[in-house]
Design an enzyme around this catalytic site. Structure first.
Site, PDB file in Angstrom:
ATOM      1  N   LYS A  20       1.557   6.415 139.074  1.00  0.00           N
ATOM      2  CA  LYS A  20       0.873   6.365 140.365  1.00  0.00           C
ATOM      3  C   LYS A  20       0.811   4.937 140.888  1.00  0.00           C
ATOM      4  CE  LYS A  20      -3.599   7.379 140.771  1.00  0.00           C
ATOM      5  NZ  LYS A  20      -4.840   8.182 140.880  1.00  0.00           N
ATOM      6  N   GLU A  61       3.704   0.576 129.876  1.00  0.00           N
ATOM      7  CA  GLU A  61       4.596   1.340 128.992  1.00  0.00           C
ATOM      8  C   GLU A  61       5.717   2.007 129.785  1.00  0.00           C
ATOM      9  OE1 GLU A  61       0.310   2.211 127.477  1.00  0.00           O
ATOM     10  OE2 GLU A  61       1.299   1.695 129.363  1.00  0.00           O
ATOM     11  N   GLY A  99      -4.485  11.060 137.004  1.00  0.00           N
ATOM     12  CA  GLY A  99      -3.303  11.401 136.218  1.00  0.00           C
ATOM     13  C   GLY A  99      -3.444  12.679 135.434  1.00  0.00           C
ATOM     14  N   ARG A 100      -4.612  12.912 134.840  1.00  0.00           N
ATOM     15  CA  ARG A 100      -4.783  14.104 134.012  1.00  0.00           C
ATOM     16  C   ARG A 100      -4.923  15.375 134.833  1.00  0.00           C
ATOM     17  NH1 ARG A 100      -8.711  10.554 133.950  1.00  0.00           N
ATOM     18  NH2 ARG A 100     -10.882  11.052 134.440  1.00  0.00           N
ATOM     19  N   GLU A 118     -10.939  11.974 128.168  1.00  0.00           N
ATOM     20  CA  GLU A 118     -10.829  10.886 129.141  1.00  0.00           C
ATOM     21  C   GLU A 118     -11.740  11.136 130.334  1.00  0.00           C
ATOM     22  OE1 GLU A 118      -7.138   9.136 131.582  1.00  0.00           O
ATOM     23  OE2 GLU A 118      -7.110   8.632 129.457  1.00  0.00           O
ATOM     24  N   HIS A 125      -2.787  25.840 107.747  1.00  0.00           N
ATOM     25  CA  HIS A 125      -2.388  25.122 106.539  1.00  0.00           C
ATOM     26  C   HIS A 125      -2.603  23.628 106.686  1.00  0.00           C
ATOM     27  CE1 HIS A 125      -0.586  28.793 104.889  1.00  0.00           C
ATOM     28  NE2 HIS A 125      -0.197  29.036 106.132  1.00  0.00           N
ATOM     29  N   LYS A 178      -6.006  -2.434 127.784  1.00  0.00           N
ATOM     30  CA  LYS A 178      -4.740  -2.761 128.441  1.00  0.00           C
ATOM     31  C   LYS A 178      -4.759  -4.194 128.962  1.00  0.00           C
ATOM     32  CE  LYS A 178      -3.146   0.302 131.341  1.00  0.00           C
ATOM     33  NZ  LYS A 178      -3.113   1.375 132.368  1.00  0.00           N
TER      34      LYS A 178
END
Length: 525
Positions: free
Chosen positions: A194, A200, A255-256, A341, A372, A491
């Protein structure tokens, strides 16, 4: 300014009620009430929601709805849908639901979304005509979790001759593994950021550009290999992407919550525009249910209030998401970010320290692998974890026998967590001196969601269900669910330390442990 949650009369009533029923067991409740499932389940067109294995009675639900009313959940819900700036720290509206209502006749934002969908469809056709065989989505966090989940869930129905890949990590090994064996001339990259400043993502984008140059793709032809999804077109342009290869994202969509936006362009490329529109339609139908259903029938509202009840009053320390369908293997990670978040906050809307539990810790894995991996902890661990089991009635493949084995495991685990096993039952079954090791306390809570089938439409409903659940929890907690300042602190510090690693210059004001780690790297790099 709203009073702190523990001071609300409805919260205090819930606290007293919890003390009244803390000795009650789910096993007893089911034995005493043969209609318990009918009372505590809700069936919508696409799925069944069973919450009968929560430690609740009718009075609990009434008290929780009182809490919802006192916290003004309905008013906040209406403010969100009307476009008011309820994201107070950024002074923005919260408009991910508007992405699901692309009506060109409704003005903005519906008209804007309609035009964006048209542009996504046209650009997808152009890209298909160019013969690309591989699409690599570069994004991190919410800019890739949703598209990855949807593309993976329906990969059996993907466009012929097209492969979809996702790169999120700054670790170069991830993008190197994806690019190994790819043909540069047939590979397209989607840069989803955005801000078009996500470190990254831009590092991976630069690695992609270098790879293209090293494999014979030269300027200016390199531009056709990139699509930018961003709210900062000027930054994408400066990076080298033409306007014709850009798609917009709204600042008012976090973003989420962005899978419904142009961030989902990879879904359109890989699965087709009809699938993407069905995803939007399913979510829009859940929006309608959330806005119009009565409180006792409102599934997102009930799901959220049960989360508050279990964590604040029943002592659960975490929530585990357990999809019993491999097509939903990325769902736990998606919901982990969505909830933690959004509501992982320690300050309320008034700037006061939160004096009640915030977001639950969310984790999970696909069944039966999870059985498991960590089910021993769920059944006999000293900390209580709430489970959300998610299954699909129709398998989507022809091996009905194995699908029935899968679902029988899911249903059995929910019963075992609730029912437990006494020492007498263990002795009767095991006939061993170690029967006490096979005692299960039971009374461990879960919800079960059973989709009739997994389609883009039903997945859209499921994702929107959890979005609204997180929204309601945030309103009850009185936190802003739509910012993430905690992400920025680390960050910003990383940028400072990166310069130190590269330049070998010392950074003033660091603690001894941080300095020692930097020195160790410099010594052995």
């Amino acid at each position: 300014m709203r009073r702190p949650l523990p001071e609300l009369a409805s919260y205090q009533a819930l606290r007293s009620h919890a003390q009244e029923i803390e000795k009650r067991s789910l096993r007893d409740w089911f034995e005493q009430d043969p209609l318990r499932f009918e009372t505590f389940s809700r069936e919508l067109e696409q799925f069944l929601f069973d919450f009968s294995r929560n430690r609740i009675c009718d009075k609990t639900v009434d008290r929780l709805l009182d809490l919802s009313s006192e916290c003004e959940v309905k008013s906040w819900r209406d403010r969100m849908f009307s476009g008011e700036p309820i994201n107070l720290t950024e002074n923005l509206p919260v408009q991910h639901t508007a992405l699901r209502d692309p009506d060109p006749a409704s003005g903005e934002p519906g008209g804007l979304q309609s035009r964006t969908l048209e542009r996504m469809g046209a650009l997808a056709e152009e890209i298909h005509e160019q013969g690309f065989t591989d699409v690599v989505h570069l994004g991190t966090g919410g800019s890739q979790l949703g598209p990855r989940l949807v593309c993976d869930a329906f990969s059996d129905n993907a466009q012929a001759g097209l492969s979809m890949h996702f790169v999120a990590n700054a670790d170069a090994r991830e993008i190197n593994c994806v690019l190994k064996g790819r043909e540069a001339g047939n590979t397209l990259f989607i840069i989803a950021s955005k801000s078009f400043a996500t470190a990254e993502t831009l590092a991976n984008a630069q690695a992609a550009k270098n790879w293209l140059l090293q494999n014979g793709i030269a300027d200016p032809g390199i531009a056709r290999h990139f699509v930018a999804v961003t709210s900062r077109p000027e930054r994408a342009s400066a990076w080298g992407i033409p306007e014709s290869q850009m798609l917009p994202v709204w600042d008012s969509v976090g973003g989420r919550f962005s899978v419904w936006s142009a961030v989902g362009f990879g879904i359109v490329l890989y699965l087709g525009m009809p699938a993407f529109r069905q995803l939007l339609l399913g979510a829009r139908e859940m929006d309608y249910h959330f806005r119009t259903a009565s409180p006792k029938q409102n599934v997102p509202l009930l799901l959220a209030l049960l989360g508050i009840w279990n964590q604040h009053f029943m002592g659960t320390v975490a929530q585990v998401v357990l999809p019993y369908d491999t097509r939903l293997r990325y769902l736990p990670g998606y919901l982990q970010q969505l909830e933690m978040e959004s509501n992982g906050k320690c300050v309320d809307r008034g700037g006061r320290a939160l004096d009640v539990p915030g977001s639950a810790m969310v984790f999970g894995d696909v069944g039966t692998n999870a059985q498991h991996g960590f089910f021993q902890y769920l059944h006999q661990g000293s900390h209580v974890v709430h489970c959300d089991f998610i299954g699909v009635v129709r398998a989507g493949h022809s091996n009905r026998s194995q699908h029935e084995m899968l679902l029988s495991n899911m249903i059995a685990q929910a019963r075992a967590l609730m029912h437990g096993q006494t020492l007498e039952e263990a002795q009767a079954r095991a006939q061993t001196a170690y029967a006490e090791h096979r005692v299960f306390p039971g009374n461990r809570t879960s919800n079960t969601i059973l989709l009739r089938e997994l389609t883009p439409h039903s997945l859209g409903q499921l994702l929107a269900l959890y979005e609204h659940k997180v929204f309601v929890e945030g309103i009850v907690l009185n936190v802003n669910s739509f910012d993430q300042p905690g992400v920025e602190l680390g960050k910003n510090l990383a940028e400072c330390l990166l310069e130190s690693l590269r330049s070998r210059d010392s950074v003033q004001g660091l603690d001894p442990a941080t300095r020692a780690l930097l020195d160790y790297y410099r010594k052995h790099a």
